[in-house]
Enzyme design. Structure first.
Site, PDB file in Angstrom:
ATOM      1  N   SER A   8      38.208  54.150  31.041  1.00  8.34           N
ATOM      2  CA  SER A   8      39.554  54.360  31.595  1.00  8.34           C
ATOM      3  C   SER A   8      40.236  55.527  30.885  1.00  8.34           C
ATOM      4  O   SER A   8      40.721  55.390  29.757  1.00  8.34           O
ATOM      5  CB  SER A   8      40.385  53.084  31.425  1.00  8.34           C
ATOM      6  N   HIS A  33      36.952  56.140  34.887  1.00  3.09           N
ATOM      7  CA  HIS A  33      37.933  55.396  35.686  1.00  3.09           C
ATOM      8  C   HIS A  33      39.260  56.145  35.625  1.00  3.09           C
ATOM      9  O   HIS A  33      39.833  56.316  34.549  1.00  3.09           O
ATOM     10  CB  HIS A  33      38.069  53.980  35.104  1.00  3.09           C
ATOM     11  N   ASP A  35      43.072  56.248  36.790  1.00  3.64           N
ATOM     12  CA  ASP A  35      44.165  55.464  37.353  1.00  3.64           C
ATOM     13  C   ASP A  35      45.237  56.369  37.926  1.00  3.64           C
ATOM     14  O   ASP A  35      45.821  57.190  37.221  1.00  3.64           O
ATOM     15  CB  ASP A  35      44.786  54.585  36.254  1.00  3.64           C
ATOM     16  N   MET A  37      48.862  56.277  39.800  1.00  2.00           N
ATOM     17  CA  MET A  37      50.000  55.383  40.067  1.00  2.00           C
ATOM     18  C   MET A  37      51.139  56.178  40.685  1.00  2.00           C
ATOM     19  O   MET A  37      51.225  57.393  40.497  1.00  2.00           O
ATOM     20  CB  MET A  37      50.472  54.746  38.753  1.00  2.00           C
ATOM     21  N   HIS A  66      40.988  54.784  40.891  1.00  2.00           N
ATOM     22  CA  HIS A  66      41.726  53.552  41.188  1.00  2.00           C
ATOM     23  C   HIS A  66      43.136  53.927  41.618  1.00  2.00           C
ATOM     24  O   HIS A  66      43.976  54.262  40.799  1.00  2.00           O
ATOM     25  CB  HIS A  66      41.731  52.679  39.916  1.00  2.00           C
ATOM     26  N   MET A  68      46.618  53.142  42.609  1.00  2.00           N
ATOM     27  CA  MET A  68      47.671  52.117  42.600  1.00  2.00           C
ATOM     28  C   MET A  68      48.918  52.745  43.191  1.00  2.00           C
ATOM     29  O   MET A  68      49.914  52.997  42.505  1.00  2.00           O
ATOM     30  CB  MET A  68      47.907  51.636  41.162  1.00  2.00           C
ATOM     31  N   MET A 137      41.179  42.753  39.846  1.00  4.49           N
ATOM     32  CA  MET A 137      42.048  43.082  38.707  1.00  4.49           C
ATOM     33  C   MET A 137      42.154  41.872  37.783  1.00  4.49           C
ATOM     34  O   MET A 137      42.448  40.754  38.229  1.00  4.49           O
ATOM     35  CB  MET A 137      43.448  43.470  39.190  1.00  4.49           C
ATOM     36  N   ASP A 176      38.905  45.029  35.710  1.00  8.59           N
ATOM     37  CA  ASP A 176      39.781  46.042  35.104  1.00  8.59           C
ATOM     38  C   ASP A 176      40.970  45.359  34.444  1.00  8.59           C
ATOM     39  O   ASP A 176      41.764  44.706  35.119  1.00  8.59           O
ATOM     40  CB  ASP A 176      40.254  46.997  36.213  1.00  8.59           C
TER      41      ASP A 176
HETATM   42  C1  DX5 Z   1      44.910  49.801  34.868  1.00 15.03           C
HETATM   43  C2  DX5 Z   1      44.029  50.341  33.781  1.00 15.03           C
HETATM   44  C3  DX5 Z   1      44.146  49.467  32.559  1.00 15.03           C
HETATM   45  C4  DX5 Z   1      43.508  49.896  31.320  1.00 15.03           C
HETATM   46  C5  DX5 Z   1      42.363  49.066  30.910  1.00 15.03           C
HETATM   47  O1  DX5 Z   1      44.387  49.867  36.115  1.00 15.03           O
HETATM   48  O2  DX5 Z   1      42.743  50.647  34.186  1.00 15.03           O
HETATM   49  O3  DX5 Z   1      43.871  48.169  32.881  1.00 15.03           O
HETATM   50  O4  DX5 Z   1      43.230  51.203  31.253  1.00 15.03           O
HETATM   51  O5  DX5 Z   1      42.266  48.984  29.553  1.00 15.03           O
HETATM   52  P1  DX5 Z   1      42.881  47.859  28.593  1.00 15.03           P
HETATM   53  O6  DX5 Z   1      43.478  46.786  29.426  1.00 15.03           O
HETATM   54  O7  DX5 Z   1      41.711  47.442  27.771  1.00 15.03           O
HETATM   55  O8  DX5 Z   1      43.909  48.593  27.789  1.00 15.03           O
HETATM   56 ZN    ZN Z   2      42.426  50.840  36.783  1.00 13.76          ZN
END
Ligand code: DX5
Ligand code: ZN
Length: 220
Positions: A8, A33, A35, A37, A66, A68, A137, A176
Site C-alpha cells: 500500500s 496498491h 488508494d 480517495m 483501489h 474509494m 475490506m 485490505d
Molecule cells: C485503505 C488502505 C489502508 C492501509 C492498509 O484502503 O489500503 O487500509 O494502507 O494498511 P494498514 O491498515 O496496515 O495501515
Molecule cells: Zn486500499
C-alpha cells in the site's frame, strides 16, 4: 493457491516515492496498491491519477488500484492501465456497478469489486462473471493504521464459499486494512489470496521491507 503481496503505497515515503518503489521492487512485492480517495466516498484524500500514470512509466510491478470515490466510472479513462493491472471499484460507489465493471473489462484491465465491512458478501452473487478480484475490506476504508473489524475472518470465509459455489473459484480475494502478520495468517486460512500491506506489516520502523516481505511469504 499462490498468495500475493500488494504494497500500500499511501504508507510509503511520499517525499521519496521513487526510492520507495525501488525498495519494493527489491522486496519482490507482486502489486503496488494505490488508494484513490475523493473526500466524499471516504473522509480523506490521498493519491491521484497523475501518480498512477507516473508509476506506470517507472516500474513494471503491476498496479492494484483501489478507487474509494463516488461514481468511479467518470475517472476510468484518466488512468493508463494495462492488462497486468487491477482496477477495483466499490459496490457502494456506483448506482450501475455492473455497467462500470463492464467498462473496465472492455478496456482490457482486470476488474476488482470492493465491499465495505458493512456490505454483505451476498452482493457478489450476480457479478462473478464480471470480476477477477473481490476486495473484502477488513477496516472501514479511508485511513491507514486502523484496527481490523471483528468479523473479517468470517466474512472472508463466507465470500470464498459464495464465490466457489457460483463457479468463481478463480476470483482472487483481497483483504485490505490492518493486515499484520498475525491477521494475515488468519485471513489466508479463511481463503484470502492478495494481502494489502501497509503500516501493519511492511512499512515498519524497525524492519527492512525486504525482510518483512520474505517473512510474510513464509507464513501466508
Ligand atoms: C485503505 C488502505 C489502508 C492501509 C492498509 O484502503 O489500503 O487500509 O494502507 O494498511 P494498514 O491498515 O496496515 O495501515
Ligand atoms: Zn486500499
Amino acid at each position: 493457491m499462490k498468495k500475493f503481496l500488494s504494497a500500500s503505497i499511501m504508507c510509503a515515503d511520499l517525499l521519496n516515492m521513487e526510492k520507495s518503489i525501488r525498495d519494493l521492487e527489491r522486496a519482490g512485492v507482486d502489486f503496488l496498491h494505490v488508494d484513490i480517495m475523493d473526500g466524499s466516498f471516504v473522509p480523506n484524500i490521498t493519491l491521484g491519477f497523475d501518480l498512477i500514470n507516473a508509476l506506470k512509466k517507472i516500474t513494471d510491478i503491476p498496479l492494484d488500484v483501489h478507487m474509494m470515490v463516488n461514481e468511479p466510472s467518470k475517472f476510468i479513462d484518466l488512468m493508463k492501465l494495462t492488462e497486468k493491472d487491477i482496477l477495483c471499484v466499490h459496490y457502494e460507489s456506483e448506482l450501475h456497478i455492473a455497467r462500470t465493471l463492464e467498462k473496465i473489462r472492455n478496456k482490457g484491465i482486470r476488474t476488482g469489486l470492493a465491499i465495505n465491512p458493512g456490505t454483505p458478501a451476498e452482493n457478489y452473487r450476480y457479478l462473478t462473471e464480471l470480476i477477477d478480484m473481490a476486495l473484502v475490506m477488513t477496516v472501514n476504508p479511508g485511513f491507514a493504521g486502523q484496527k481490523i473489524v471483528p468479523f473479517a475472518e468470517r466474512k472472508v470465509r463466507d465470500t470464498r464459499a459464495l464465490l466457489d459455489s457460483l463457479g468463481g473459484e478463480n476470483i482472487l480475494i483481497e483483504v485490505d486494512g490492518n493486515i499484520s502478520p498475525e491477521n494475515g495468517v488468519k485471513m489466508s486460512r479463511a481463503g484470502a489470496d492478495i494481502f494489502v500491506l501497509g503500516t501493519s506489516a511492511l512499512f515498519l520502523k524497525d524492519k527492512d521491507m525486504k525482510d518483512a516481505a520474505e517473512d510474510l511469504r513464509k507464513i501466508l
